[in-house]
Scaffold this active site. Structure first.
Site, short mmCIF file in Angstrom:
data_model
loop_
_atom_site.label_atom_id
_atom_site.label_comp_id
_atom_site.label_asym_id
_atom_site.label_seq_id
_atom_site.Cartn_x
_atom_site.Cartn_y
_atom_site.Cartn_z
N HIS A 82 -12.32 18.03 29.25
CA HIS A 82 -12.03 16.80 29.97
C HIS A 82 -12.30 16.99 31.45
O HIS A 82 -12.00 18.03 32.01
CB HIS A 82 -10.57 16.40 29.77
N ASP A 161 -0.95 5.32 28.56
CA ASP A 161 -2.04 5.67 29.47
C ASP A 161 -3.12 4.60 29.50
O ASP A 161 -3.69 4.31 30.54
CB ASP A 161 -2.66 7.02 29.12
N ARG A 168 -4.43 1.30 37.14
CA ARG A 168 -4.73 2.17 38.28
C ARG A 168 -6.16 1.96 38.76
O ARG A 168 -6.44 2.00 39.97
CB ARG A 168 -4.53 3.64 37.88
N SER A 183 -1.82 11.61 32.97
CA SER A 183 -2.81 10.82 32.24
C SER A 183 -3.67 11.72 31.36
O SER A 183 -3.82 11.48 30.16
CB SER A 183 -3.69 10.07 33.25
N LYS A 187 -3.04 12.61 26.97
CA LYS A 187 -4.09 12.32 25.99
C LYS A 187 -4.56 13.58 25.28
O LYS A 187 -4.80 13.59 24.07
CB LYS A 187 -5.29 11.66 26.69
N1 URA Z 1 -9.22 11.06 33.93
C1 URA Z 1 -8.15 10.63 33.21
O1 URA Z 1 -8.17 10.64 32.00
N2 URA Z 1 -7.08 10.21 33.87
C2 URA Z 1 -7.01 10.20 35.22
O2 URA Z 1 -5.99 9.81 35.75
C3 URA Z 1 -8.12 10.65 35.94
C4 URA Z 1 -9.21 11.07 35.26
CA CA Z 2 -13.61 10.73 33.00
#
Ligand code: URA
Ligand code: CA
Length: 436
Positions: A82, A161, A168, A183, A187
């Site tokens: 990620h 989220d 956001r 966030s 996930k």
């Molecule tokens: N990627 C995400 O999944 N969440 C964030 O807050 C920033 C980047």
């Molecule tokens: Ca991203």
């Protein structure tokens, strides 16, 4: 509990209890807390921060706001990757197929673009026919069959989220260590992988603009992962400049295809960063025992075309028309392509990744408001990197445009983003640190 009092508590730097966070988050998911109230609360968090305890509680509350995936019936180590959000960063579309081609198991749920940064789902959807919404059963079936699936979060995976992220994105409340850490980790934890490689971007185009902030975010996320029993590594990489040359969904998909079909040199920054990220993924998967061995395997997967075939197979499984991968020019057909030229000779001294990302959003590649619809073909294709010489009147970028009314604003931002200097600028590192 009274919502306005909770907002004011954070506004005046109070520490929220777990119960208060739970009230806010579950109220927002169910609708009893309004968008404007959640936005006000998150702005207070952006300004006043959260303690590690608050961040850990928030992550846990978010993670349990919906279903959690159980991947334990899939064979091998499930590895996820990620990014905290970058510009011209198509690493997932390159690394995930390469890791799968090396025998890794990549079961990944990706996100959409956020503020000026791109998102893998929007890029996947640039291929006509692709459906990123898949059931859990289908997701696992694809992973079992080809070793890789990158899809959207299933409908009820961390719904907190989903709603917070969208809010956001349009309220200037992205850039906050506790909000980003919760966030991402909510996930990653809910989506069930055993091992997680985090690409923490640092620089002008990243949400973390300094190395100390990037280290803090990385440390917090690695800590949360470890506490919940997942092997987690964070790599801090440069995002002062866009990583690749393409900014925009179809353009980035095309660049990923080009990287996987050997049309981008192995020494290119985009490919280099992919090798580092993929290397950590193979190490965590137990497929390689050193970064060198991992890189050799990844390089073989790239050069042989096996990595490309994994991407192609995955797109086909998601319902995509693979003729758009085989002939990626089809991904970027716009009504016009406008070159942007330098008004002086010199070197490309700086490329402000954030401004370029925003300019690409203005052209229609990202969302500026909640209801905006993305145009997959538009964006910016850089023709120069930082440090490249440029002549007066020579183009440094091509703009892929469908709506000419957006061109003026985008052009202004691009001209601000690009600085031409007399001196060749210093090279920046691609990787600043690895936190294990
Ligand atoms: N990627 C995400 O999944 N969440 C964030 O807050 C920033 C980047
Ligand atoms: Ca991203």
């Amino acid at each position: 509990m009274i919502i306005t009092e909770l907002i004011e508590k954070k506004r005046f730097r109070g520490e929220m209890t777990r119960e208060e966070l739970e009230f806010l988050v579950s109220g927002f998911v169910s609708g009893s807390v309004q968008e404007c109230q959640m936005a006000a609360f998150m702005m207070a968090v952006c300004i006043n921060g959260m303690t590690d305890r608050e961040t850990a509680d928030l992550t846990d509350i978010m993670m349990h706001s919906g279903d959690t995936a159980d991947l334990s019936d899939l064979p091998g180590v499930k590895v996820d990757k990620h990014s905290t959000g970058g510009v011209g960063d198509t690493t997932t579309l390159i690394v995930a197929p390469l890791v799968a081609a090396c025998g890794g198991t990549v079961a990944k749920m990706s996100g959409r673009g956020l503020a000026h940064s791109g998102g893998t789902l929007d890029k996947l959807e640039s291929v006509p026919g692709v459906s990123v919404e898949q059931t859990m059963e289908r997701f696992k079936e694809i992973v079992r069959k080809i070793g890789i699936a990158v899809i959207g979060q299933s409908r009820n995976l961390v719904p907190a989220d989903k709603k917070m992220y969208a809010l956001r994105d349009v309220t200037g409340t992205v850039r906050s260590i506790p909000l980003i850490a919760s966030s991402i980790m909510s996930k990653k934890l809910a989506s069930g992988s055993d091992a997680i490689v985090l690409d923490v971007k640092m620089g002008k185009g990243a949400f973390m603009t300094t190395l100390p902030d990037a280290r803090k975010l990385a440390g917090e996320m690695v800590g949360i992962g470890k506490n919940l029993g997942r092997r987690t590594v964070a790599i801090i990489t440069d995002m002062n400049r866009p990583l690749g040359m393409a900014i925009g969904n179809g353009l980035e998909m095309k660049e990923a295809v080009e990287a996987l079909t050997g049309k981008v040199p192995l020494t290119d920054p985009l490919v280099r960063v992919c090798m580092v990220l993929g290397g950590e993924m193979l190490l965590l998967s137990g497929i390689a025992s050193s970064q060198e061995e991992a890189e050799a395997k990844l390089t073989e997967a790239l050069v042989s075309g096996r990595g490309y075939m994994k991407l192609r197979d995955m797109i086909a499984e998601l319902g995509g028309d693979v003729s758009f991968l085989d002939d990626p020019e089809k991904l970027v057909r716009t009504s016009s392509v406008k070159p942007v030229c330098s008004d002086r000779a010199g070197y490309i001294g700086a490329l402000d990744a954030k401004k370029l990302g925003l300019a690409s959003c203005v052209l229609g590649a990202g969302r500026l408001r909640l209801e905006d619809v993305i145009d997959p073909a538009v964006g910016i294709l850089m023709k120069k990197r930082c440090g490249d010489p440029i002549e007066k009147g020579e183009p440094f970028a091509d703009l892929f445009v469908n709506d000419d009314s957006r061109l003026g604003d985008a052009l202004k931002m691009i001209l601000e983003a690009v600085t031409v200097t007399d001196e060749k600028p210093e090279d920046l590192p691609l990787v600043y640190d690895i936190i294990r």
